[in-house]
Design a protein around this motif. Sequence first.
Motif, PDB file in Angstrom:
ATOM      1  N   ASN A   5      47.921  75.114 139.152  1.00  0.00           N
ATOM      2  CA  ASN A   5      46.897  75.138 138.098  1.00  0.00           C
ATOM      3  C   ASN A   5      47.279  76.096 136.976  1.00  0.00           C
ATOM      4  OD1 ASN A   5      45.450  73.331 139.626  1.00  0.00           O
ATOM      5  ND2 ASN A   5      44.111  74.858 140.514  1.00  0.00           N
ATOM      6  N   ASP A   6      48.460  75.870 136.416  1.00  0.00           N
ATOM      7  CA  ASP A   6      48.966  76.748 135.364  1.00  0.00           C
ATOM      8  C   ASP A   6      49.172  76.030 134.029  1.00  0.00           C
ATOM      9  OD1 ASP A   6      51.097  75.236 136.206  1.00  0.00           O
ATOM     10  OD2 ASP A   6      52.432  76.910 136.603  1.00  0.00           O
ATOM     11  N   GLY A   7      48.395  74.956 133.824  1.00  0.00           N
ATOM     12  CA  GLY A   7      48.493  74.215 132.567  1.00  0.00           C
ATOM     13  C   GLY A   7      47.861  74.978 131.418  1.00  0.00           C
ATOM     14  N   ILE A   8      48.292  74.648 130.179  1.00  0.00           N
ATOM     15  CA  ILE A   8      47.792  75.306 128.970  1.00  0.00           C
ATOM     16  C   ILE A   8      47.516  74.248 127.903  1.00  0.00           C
ATOM     17  CG2 ILE A   8      48.359  76.902 127.082  1.00  0.00           C
ATOM     18  CD1 ILE A   8      50.253  78.333 129.037  1.00  0.00           C
ATOM     19  N   ILE A   9      46.382  74.369 127.241  1.00  0.00           N
ATOM     20  CA  ILE A   9      46.095  73.600 126.030  1.00  0.00           C
ATOM     21  C   ILE A   9      45.878  74.609 124.920  1.00  0.00           C
ATOM     22  CG2 ILE A   9      44.457  72.098 124.837  1.00  0.00           C
ATOM     23  CD1 ILE A   9      43.924  70.717 127.504  1.00  0.00           C
ATOM     24  N   ASN A  10      46.620  74.438 123.813  1.00  0.00           N
ATOM     25  CA  ASN A  10      46.554  75.355 122.687  1.00  0.00           C
ATOM     26  C   ASN A  10      46.273  74.545 121.421  1.00  0.00           C
ATOM     27  OD1 ASN A  10      46.740  77.626 121.092  1.00  0.00           O
ATOM     28  ND2 ASN A  10      48.961  77.681 121.089  1.00  0.00           N
ATOM     29  N   PHE A  11      45.184  74.835 120.734  1.00  0.00           N
ATOM     30  CA  PHE A  11      44.860  74.182 119.469  1.00  0.00           C
ATOM     31  C   PHE A  11      45.669  74.856 118.365  1.00  0.00           C
ATOM     32  CE2 PHE A  11      41.311  73.156 122.110  1.00  0.00           C
ATOM     33  CZ  PHE A  11      40.773  71.976 121.615  1.00  0.00           C
ATOM     34  N   TYR A  21      36.455  78.790 113.568  1.00  0.00           N
ATOM     35  CA  TYR A  21      36.526  77.535 114.298  1.00  0.00           C
ATOM     36  C   TYR A  21      36.212  77.774 115.775  1.00  0.00           C
ATOM     37  CZ  TYR A  21      39.174  76.184 110.133  1.00  0.00           C
ATOM     38  OH  TYR A  21      39.571  75.942 108.847  1.00  0.00           O
ATOM     39  N   TYR A  22      35.709  76.733 116.410  1.00  0.00           N
ATOM     40  CA  TYR A  22      35.391  76.779 117.837  1.00  0.00           C
ATOM     41  C   TYR A  22      36.044  75.582 118.516  1.00  0.00           C
ATOM     42  CZ  TYR A  22      32.055  80.092 116.041  1.00  0.00           C
ATOM     43  OH  TYR A  22      31.482  81.153 115.388  1.00  0.00           O
ATOM     44  N   TYR A  23      36.418  75.734 119.775  1.00  0.00           N
ATOM     45  CA  TYR A  23      37.249  74.757 120.472  1.00  0.00           C
ATOM     46  C   TYR A  23      36.632  74.363 121.813  1.00  0.00           C
ATOM     47  CZ  TYR A  23      40.224  76.967 117.041  1.00  0.00           C
ATOM     48  OH  TYR A  23      40.715  77.489 115.869  1.00  0.00           O
ATOM     49  N   SER A  24      36.766  73.084 122.141  1.00  0.00           N
ATOM     50  CA  SER A  24      36.234  72.571 123.393  1.00  0.00           C
ATOM     51  C   SER A  24      37.279  71.709 124.082  1.00  0.00           C
ATOM     52  CB  SER A  24      34.986  71.715 123.121  1.00  0.00           C
ATOM     53  OG  SER A  24      34.543  71.090 124.306  1.00  0.00           O
ATOM     54  N   ILE A  25      37.361  71.831 125.394  1.00  0.00           N
ATOM     55  CA  ILE A  25      38.234  70.948 126.179  1.00  0.00           C
ATOM     56  C   ILE A  25      37.428  70.157 127.210  1.00  0.00           C
ATOM     57  CG2 ILE A  25      40.296  72.370 125.858  1.00  0.00           C
ATOM     58  CD1 ILE A  25      39.881  73.319 128.791  1.00  0.00           C
ATOM     59  N   PRO A  42      45.776  69.814 136.699  1.00  0.00           N
ATOM     60  CA  PRO A  42      46.123  68.491 136.184  1.00  0.00           C
ATOM     61  C   PRO A  42      44.867  67.640 136.037  1.00  0.00           C
ATOM     62  CG  PRO A  42      47.558  69.095 138.006  1.00  0.00           C
ATOM     63  CD  PRO A  42      46.467  70.104 137.954  1.00  0.00           C
ATOM     64  N   ALA A  43      44.661  67.103 134.856  1.00  0.00           N
ATOM     65  CA  ALA A  43      43.478  66.284 134.567  1.00  0.00           C
ATOM     66  C   ALA A  43      43.586  65.782 133.137  1.00  0.00           C
ATOM     67  CB  ALA A  43      42.196  67.101 134.744  1.00  0.00           C
ATOM     68  N   THR A  44      42.639  64.947 132.753  1.00  0.00           N
ATOM     69  CA  THR A  44      42.513  64.525 131.363  1.00  0.00           C
ATOM     70  C   THR A  44      41.369  65.323 130.739  1.00  0.00           C
ATOM     71  OG1 THR A  44      43.376  62.330 131.803  1.00  0.00           O
ATOM     72  CG2 THR A  44      42.062  62.595 129.802  1.00  0.00           C
ATOM     73  N   TYR A  45      41.663  65.954 129.624  1.00  0.00           N
ATOM     74  CA  TYR A  45      40.698  66.795 128.924  1.00  0.00           C
ATOM     75  C   TYR A  45      40.364  66.153 127.580  1.00  0.00           C
ATOM     76  CZ  TYR A  45      42.019  70.301 132.364  1.00  0.00           C
ATOM     77  OH  TYR A  45      42.242  70.979 133.547  1.00  0.00           O
ATOM     78  N   ILE A  46      39.070  66.104 127.241  1.00  0.00           N
ATOM     79  CA  ILE A  46      38.643  65.601 125.941  1.00  0.00           C
ATOM     80  C   ILE A  46      38.467  66.821 125.045  1.00  0.00           C
ATOM     81  CG2 ILE A  46      36.930  64.263 124.664  1.00  0.00           C
ATOM     82  CD1 ILE A  46      38.567  62.672 126.770  1.00  0.00           C
ATOM     83  N   CYS A  47      39.367  66.946 124.064  1.00  0.00           N
ATOM     84  CA  CYS A  47      39.437  68.136 123.224  1.00  0.00           C
ATOM     85  C   CYS A  47      38.792  67.885 121.865  1.00  0.00           C
ATOM     86  CB  CYS A  47      40.892  68.542 123.032  1.00  0.00           C
ATOM     87  SG  CYS A  47      41.732  68.902 124.583  1.00  0.00           S
ATOM     88  N   CYS A  55      30.588  71.050 111.848  1.00  0.00           N
ATOM     89  CA  CYS A  55      31.345  69.825 111.557  1.00  0.00           C
ATOM     90  C   CYS A  55      32.479  69.700 112.566  1.00  0.00           C
ATOM     91  CB  CYS A  55      31.912  69.864 110.148  1.00  0.00           C
ATOM     92  SG  CYS A  55      30.624  69.953 108.876  1.00  0.00           S
ATOM     93  N   THR A  56      32.662  68.508 113.123  1.00  0.00           N
ATOM     94  CA  THR A  56      33.680  68.305 114.155  1.00  0.00           C
ATOM     95  C   THR A  56      34.756  67.343 113.687  1.00  0.00           C
ATOM     96  OG1 THR A  56      32.455  66.477 115.175  1.00  0.00           O
ATOM     97  CG2 THR A  56      32.008  68.692 116.009  1.00  0.00           C
ATOM     98  N   VAL A  57      35.845  67.348 114.384  1.00  0.00           N
ATOM     99  CA  VAL A  57      36.935  66.404 114.156  1.00  0.00           C
ATOM    100  C   VAL A  57      36.869  65.353 115.266  1.00  0.00           C
ATOM    101  CG1 VAL A  57      38.401  68.108 113.033  1.00  0.00           C
ATOM    102  CG2 VAL A  57      38.559  67.803 115.489  1.00  0.00           C
ATOM    103  N   PRO A  58      37.543  64.215 115.099  1.00  0.00           N
ATOM    104  CA  PRO A  58      37.552  63.216 116.184  1.00  0.00           C
ATOM    105  C   PRO A  58      38.142  63.801 117.470  1.00  0.00           C
ATOM    106  CG  PRO A  58      38.353  62.249 114.145  1.00  0.00           C
ATOM    107  CD  PRO A  58      38.231  63.731 113.899  1.00  0.00           C
ATOM    108  N   ASP A  59      37.605  63.356 118.592  1.00  0.00           N
ATOM    109  CA  ASP A  59      38.093  63.816 119.896  1.00  0.00           C
ATOM    110  C   ASP A  59      39.547  63.416 120.102  1.00  0.00           C
ATOM    111  OD1 ASP A  59      35.547  64.717 120.407  1.00  0.00           O
ATOM    112  OD2 ASP A  59      34.997  63.013 121.665  1.00  0.00           O
ATOM    113  N   VAL A  60      40.246  64.258 120.843  1.00  0.00           N
ATOM    114  CA  VAL A  60      41.628  63.981 121.239  1.00  0.00           C
ATOM    115  C   VAL A  60      41.691  64.104 122.753  1.00  0.00           C
ATOM    116  CG1 VAL A  60      44.015  64.780 121.111  1.00  0.00           C
ATOM    117  CG2 VAL A  60      42.560  64.869 119.075  1.00  0.00           C
ATOM    118  N   SER A  61      42.242  63.085 123.385  1.00  0.00           N
ATOM    119  CA  SER A  61      42.408  63.099 124.834  1.00  0.00           C
ATOM    120  C   SER A  61      43.775  63.691 125.172  1.00  0.00           C
ATOM    121  CB  SER A  61      42.292  61.682 125.384  1.00  0.00           C
ATOM    122  OG  SER A  61      42.518  61.667 126.767  1.00  0.00           O
ATOM    123  N   VAL A  62      43.775  64.708 126.031  1.00  0.00           N
ATOM    124  CA  VAL A  62      45.019  65.362 126.447  1.00  0.00           C
ATOM    125  C   VAL A  62      45.103  65.288 127.964  1.00  0.00           C
ATOM    126  CG1 VAL A  62      46.284  67.546 126.534  1.00  0.00           C
ATOM    127  CG2 VAL A  62      44.968  66.943 124.491  1.00  0.00           C
TER     128      VAL A  62
END
Length: 82
Positions: A5-11, A21-25, A42-47, A55-62
């Motif tokens: 469980n050592d994955g990283i998501i970086n905006f 700005y604020y960030y959601s996964i 390991p999983a699919t995250y909706i970022c 104001c938000t940007v379109p979701d990105v699936s990672v």
Amino acid sequence: CKNNNDGIINFINVSGGSTPYYYSINNKVSYSSNSTFNNLSPATYICNAKDANGCTVPDVSVTLTEPDKLVITPVSVQNVNC
């Protein structure tokens, strides 16, 4: 590494709108001011990102995947003669 469980998501490269700005996964359930998320399994995250005005940007699936287990196979074995 497998089962760590050592994955990283970086905006990166978030611009426009109004800072901060604020960030959601987790599909906009909660937001963080930190743009880096560590220790992910390991999983699919909706970022998503939003600005100070909401104001938000379109979701990105990672999708974070887990590597295969590291295996070592002996190349050759030679018994000791005594």
